[in-house]
Design an enzyme around this catalytic site. Structure first.
Site, PDB file in Angstrom:
ATOM      1  N   LYS A 186       0.828  -1.214   0.000  1.00  0.00           N
ATOM      2  CA  LYS A 186       0.000   0.000   0.000  1.00  0.00           C
ATOM      3  C   LYS A 186       0.860   1.261   0.000  1.00  0.00           C
ATOM      4  CE  LYS A 186      -3.687  -2.549   0.696  1.00  0.00           C
ATOM      5  NZ  LYS A 186      -4.929  -2.602  -0.034  1.00  0.00           N
TER       6      LYS A 186
HETATM    7  C1  PLP Z   1      -0.801  -7.568   2.435  1.00  0.00           C
HETATM    8  C2  PLP Z   1      -1.961  -7.465   1.514  1.00  0.00           C
HETATM    9  N1  PLP Z   1      -2.014  -8.289   0.470  1.00  0.00           N
HETATM   10  C3  PLP Z   1      -3.041  -8.252  -0.393  1.00  0.00           C
HETATM   11  C4  PLP Z   1      -4.105  -7.391  -0.222  1.00  0.00           C
HETATM   12  C5  PLP Z   1      -5.217  -7.375  -1.234  1.00  0.00           C
HETATM   13  O1  PLP Z   1      -5.113  -6.267  -2.090  1.00  0.00           O
HETATM   14  P1  PLP Z   1      -6.392  -5.662  -2.781  1.00  0.00           P
HETATM   15  O2  PLP Z   1      -7.295  -5.207  -1.695  1.00  0.00           O
HETATM   16  O3  PLP Z   1      -5.878  -4.539  -3.603  1.00  0.00           O
HETATM   17  O4  PLP Z   1      -7.009  -6.755  -3.576  1.00  0.00           O
HETATM   18  C6  PLP Z   1      -4.105  -6.518   0.866  1.00  0.00           C
HETATM   19  C7  PLP Z   1      -5.218  -5.602   1.123  1.00  0.00           C
HETATM   20  O5  PLP Z   1      -6.318  -5.764   0.629  1.00  0.00           O
HETATM   21  C8  PLP Z   1      -2.987  -6.548   1.738  1.00  0.00           C
HETATM   22  O6  PLP Z   1      -2.920  -5.686   2.745  1.00  0.00           O
HETATM   23  N1  LIG Z   2      -6.294  -4.828   2.530  1.00  0.00           N
HETATM   24  C1  LIG Z   2      -6.734  -3.501   2.516  1.00  0.00           C
HETATM   25  C2  LIG Z   2      -8.225  -3.331   2.397  1.00  0.00           C
HETATM   26  C3  LIG Z   2      -8.565  -1.988   1.803  1.00  0.00           C
HETATM   27  O1  LIG Z   2      -8.177  -1.989   0.478  1.00  0.00           O
HETATM   28  P1  LIG Z   2      -7.996  -0.723  -0.445  1.00  0.00           P
HETATM   29  O2  LIG Z   2      -7.000  -1.163  -1.449  1.00  0.00           O
HETATM   30  O3  LIG Z   2      -9.314  -0.432  -1.023  1.00  0.00           O
HETATM   31  O4  LIG Z   2      -7.500   0.424   0.374  1.00  0.00           O
HETATM   32  C4  LIG Z   2      -6.148  -2.846   3.754  1.00  0.00           C
HETATM   33  O5  LIG Z   2      -5.035  -3.146   4.086  1.00  0.00           O
HETATM   34  O6  LIG Z   2      -6.792  -2.041   4.383  1.00  0.00           O
END
Ligand code: PLP
Ligand SMILES: N[C@@H](CCOP(=O)(O)O)C(=O)O
Length: 474
Positions: free
Chosen positions: A112
């Protein structure tokens, strides 16, 4: 380039206005009116660029020149100054068919950071140059919240409130968010799960008078700029894997395997592919919260029972960005998207079949890894490659093992550092050394407000937190 809503009821908007709007005012998600296409010649030029340069090239295709080039360069440099690896998102080869794209070298040790450190700088820039009040409201299963808070803590003109599910994030994630003592940060720990947090903030964003009165801004992947920033590492990974393949590059197809929850990360890959990046398979890896796997296999999209797993950041049933995928699946027909989303709201499920399902299955592969399988893979890769996977990354590696075929290589995305999820790693008796930034968190005081799973309570907290803010233009 203008941006429109998947539900077709928002007047076309420019780039910065789209970012400020976040969730479309008709409840849909904002998408570019047309997706820019990148020629083979341009890809060839881009392959020698370093991460920051690539970011600027890609971003410039979408931003309509609304941010002058020098300002954009400064924003990008500031965003990635806090990353521990000079490459930002390096690629490691584990074996002849498996490469790991390490996305965890930012300040909060998860993917993120790549988009959210940029968003922090971006919002600060918009606050200063346009005199906008920036009141960020976000929901997190742990990583988005930590990265977003880190990106804006202490920044003038910005306040941030993050909802996380009480006792359903890892200890390190909780500490990363709640040990921040800056006045512009509010952590609400909601007695519910991530889907509850996401539902509450979406309802608040959909209340247009509340949103306008309180200047609410989104940092979740409902905001198109999150998606855009995440496309950069798809290009970067593709180029680095090609480099490492050397003379074999022409004969190998490159897949990506992406740990998925809210569907934002994999949707960025879908966008990169639509722009012209020749990714072979887009592989969705989930944990036992496998709504996406069920959708790809059967055509039914139906949130199921919430499961608590060893990869808590992906404990998500309602995948926000699914609507963006649906929009393209339905050939950009916003009336049909609206009908499907209305059906999801009223009946709790939607269903695609026939040619549409065939198309889904040609565009996406999906696997929901079981809890035990994830732990087993962490053990296996530690012993075979001396490489410690975090439990989310392990789901991606499980999907690589399921789908990589002869003549293909896969870039599996390492979306978090294993130190963030030591609860799982300890279960298989692996003792890991913590990076100092994580080790030092335990000694700090925590600041958070535990609340019921109740929108009215969140509303009261926000009204008090945001009261009386003004901002002036630079
Ligand atoms: C460590 C980690 N991997 C994978 C994901 C999944 O990513 P996305 O929500 O973009 O599908 C998240 C959060 O959702 C995450 O924090
Ligand atoms: N796994 C995510 C969930 C929120 O996802 P987002 O990509 O829409 O911000 C988190 O870590 O909060």
């Amino acid at each position: 380039m203008n941006y429109i809503s998947t539900r077709g009821q928002v007047e076309p908007k420019g780039f910065i206005d789209t970012v400020l709007m976040g969730l479309g005012e008709d409840g849909g998600l904002m998408v570019p009116e047309t997706i820019p296409s990148v020629s083979a010649e341009t890809l060839n030029k881009w392959k020698g660029l370093e991460f920051r340069e690539l970011f600027i090239e890609i971003f410039s295709l979408y931003a309509n020149g609304e941010i002058p080039e020098n300002d954009l360069k400064e924003l990008v440099d500031a965003s990635y100054a806090s990353f521990r690896d000079p490459e930002v998102t390096p690629v490691r080869k584990l074996n002849d068919s498996l490469y790991i794209l390490e996305l965890f070298h930012g300040p909060t040790f998860a993917f993120k950071d790549v988009a959210l450190q940029f968003m922090g700088e971006f919002y600060s820039y918009v606050s200063k140059t346009r005199g906008e009040i920036i009141h960020i409201l976000g929901a997190t299963s742990g990583d988005t919240g930590a990265a977003a808070i880190q990106g804006v803590r202490g920044k003038e003109g910005i306040k941030i409130c993050i909802l996380h599910p009480h006792e359903k994030v890892s200890k390190v994630q909780e500490l990363q968010m709640t040990t921040v003592n800056d006045k512009n940060v509010l952590n609400l720990s909601v007695k519910g799960n991530f889907d509850d947090c996401q539902r509450i903030i979406k309802e608040l964003f959909s209340d247009l008078s509340f949103k306008g009165e309180h200047h609410l801004r989104a940092i979740n992947s409902i905001n198109f700029v999150r998606i855009l920033a995440q496309t950069v590492y798809y290009f970067y990974a593709y180029f680095r894997v090609s480099d490492q393949l050397g003379s074999d590059a022409a004969s190998k197809k490159i897949n990506v395997s992406v740990p998925s929850g809210n569907f934002g990360n994999i949707f960025s890959g879908f966008l990169a592919k639509k722009m012209g990046l020749p990714i072979n398979k887009l592989i969705i890896a989930t944990n036992e919260n496998n709504i996406l796997e069920r959708f790809v296999q059967t055509g039914e999209y139906r949130p199921g029972e919430f499961r608590k797993t060893h990869s808590p950041s992906m404990d998500i049933q309602v995948a926000s960005n699914f609507e963006r995928y649906l929009y393209y699946l339905l050939d950009e027909d916003s009336a049909k998207v609206s009908d499907y989303m209305a059906q999801l709201a009223s009946e709790g499920r939607i269903f695609v079949e026939g040619e549409l399902l065939e198309r889904v299955q040609s565009e996406l592969h999906a696997l929901g890894a079981k809890n035990e399988q994830g732990l087993e893979l962490i053990r296996k890769y530690k012993s075979e490659y001396d490489y410690l996977l975090d439990p989310h990354t392990a789901c991606g590696v499980a999907a690589y093992e399921a789908f990589n075929e002869e003549g293909e290589v896969t870039a599996a995305f390492a979306t978090a550092h294993p130190a963030k999820f030591d609860e799982a790693v300890r279960l298989i008796n692996i003792v890991q050394e913590f990076p100092v930034q994580i080790a030092e968190l335990v000694a700090k005081d925590q600041f958070q407000t535990v609340i019921e799973n109740d929108k009215a309570e969140v509303t009261r907290q926000l009204e008090a937190f945001f009261a009386g803010d003004t901002v002036s233009k630079a």
